[in-house]
Scaffold this motif. Sequence first.
Motif, short mmCIF file in Angstrom:
data_model
loop_
_atom_site.label_atom_id
_atom_site.label_comp_id
_atom_site.label_asym_id
_atom_site.label_seq_id
_atom_site.Cartn_x
_atom_site.Cartn_y
_atom_site.Cartn_z
N MET A 177 0.84 -1.21 0.00
CA MET A 177 0.00 0.00 0.00
C MET A 177 0.87 1.26 0.00
O MET A 177 0.57 2.22 -0.71
N VAL A 178 1.93 1.26 0.77
CA VAL A 178 2.84 2.42 0.79
C VAL A 178 3.54 2.55 -0.57
O VAL A 178 3.68 3.66 -1.09
N ALA A 179 3.94 1.43 -1.16
CA ALA A 179 4.55 1.47 -2.49
C ALA A 179 3.56 2.00 -3.53
O ALA A 179 3.93 2.77 -4.42
N ARG A 180 2.30 1.64 -3.38
CA ARG A 180 1.26 2.15 -4.29
C ARG A 180 1.10 3.66 -4.12
O ARG A 180 0.94 4.39 -5.10
N LEU A 181 1.14 4.13 -2.89
CA LEU A 181 1.04 5.56 -2.63
C LEU A 181 2.20 6.32 -3.27
O LEU A 181 2.00 7.34 -3.93
N VAL A 182 3.41 5.81 -3.09
CA VAL A 182 4.59 6.45 -3.67
C VAL A 182 4.48 6.46 -5.20
O VAL A 182 4.74 7.47 -5.85
N SER A 183 4.05 5.34 -5.78
CA SER A 183 3.89 5.27 -7.24
C SER A 183 2.81 6.22 -7.73
O SER A 183 2.96 6.86 -8.77
N ALA A 184 1.72 6.33 -6.98
CA ALA A 184 0.64 7.24 -7.37
C ALA A 184 1.09 8.68 -7.30
O ALA A 184 0.78 9.48 -8.20
N LEU A 185 1.84 9.02 -6.28
CA LEU A 185 2.34 10.39 -6.16
C LEU A 185 3.37 10.72 -7.25
O LEU A 185 3.44 11.85 -7.72
N ALA A 186 4.14 9.71 -7.66
CA ALA A 186 5.17 9.92 -8.67
C ALA A 186 4.62 9.83 -10.09
O ALA A 186 5.33 10.14 -11.04
N GLY A 187 3.37 9.39 -10.23
CA GLY A 187 2.78 9.28 -11.56
C GLY A 187 3.14 8.02 -12.31
O GLY A 187 2.95 7.94 -13.52
N HIS A 188 3.68 7.04 -11.61
CA HIS A 188 4.06 5.77 -12.24
C HIS A 188 2.85 4.84 -12.34
O HIS A 188 1.86 5.02 -11.63
N PRO A 189 2.93 3.80 -13.17
CA PRO A 189 1.83 2.82 -13.24
C PRO A 189 1.65 2.15 -11.88
O PRO A 189 2.63 1.85 -11.18
#
Length: 156
Positions: free
Chosen positions: A131-143
Amino acid sequence: MALTLLVLADIFLAFFSRYLHFIPSGTGIGWEYSAYLMGAAFLLGAGMTLRAGLQLRVELVMSSSHRIVVRVLEVVSAILGSAVSVTMAVWLFNFTLRTYGYGEVSQESYTPLWVPQAVLTLGASVLAFQMVARLVSALAGHPLENPTLGAASAIE
């Protein structure tokens, strides 16, 4: 597999104990171990399910919205998911440590309770990390998802 075998053993014992009275009506530990195994199966699979994009979602909202709105919804849901899953992982970790410290054992099987609780804690930690990795990816604009990781498609 262990969960299925344990439940089947309890079912067969209950059935045959009706006709053969010397057979016990259950394993004695069936409910206890089934609960821990079900929790472990759910939590250990949840992180990979999230990463593969196979979790339940409101696709109608996501597919009909603008890209920016979708990204904001993804970030908000990742924040909420991270808060809940990290809290759960920390709580389970403290709970497992406390059980270990007290030396608590099961009343039925005399199994140290920290052992199955540690598996639940591991699963909750994997989910929290994802979930934290998803948050970081969402904030960075990554898939956010990698469908190749899934064992099935989202439709199945």
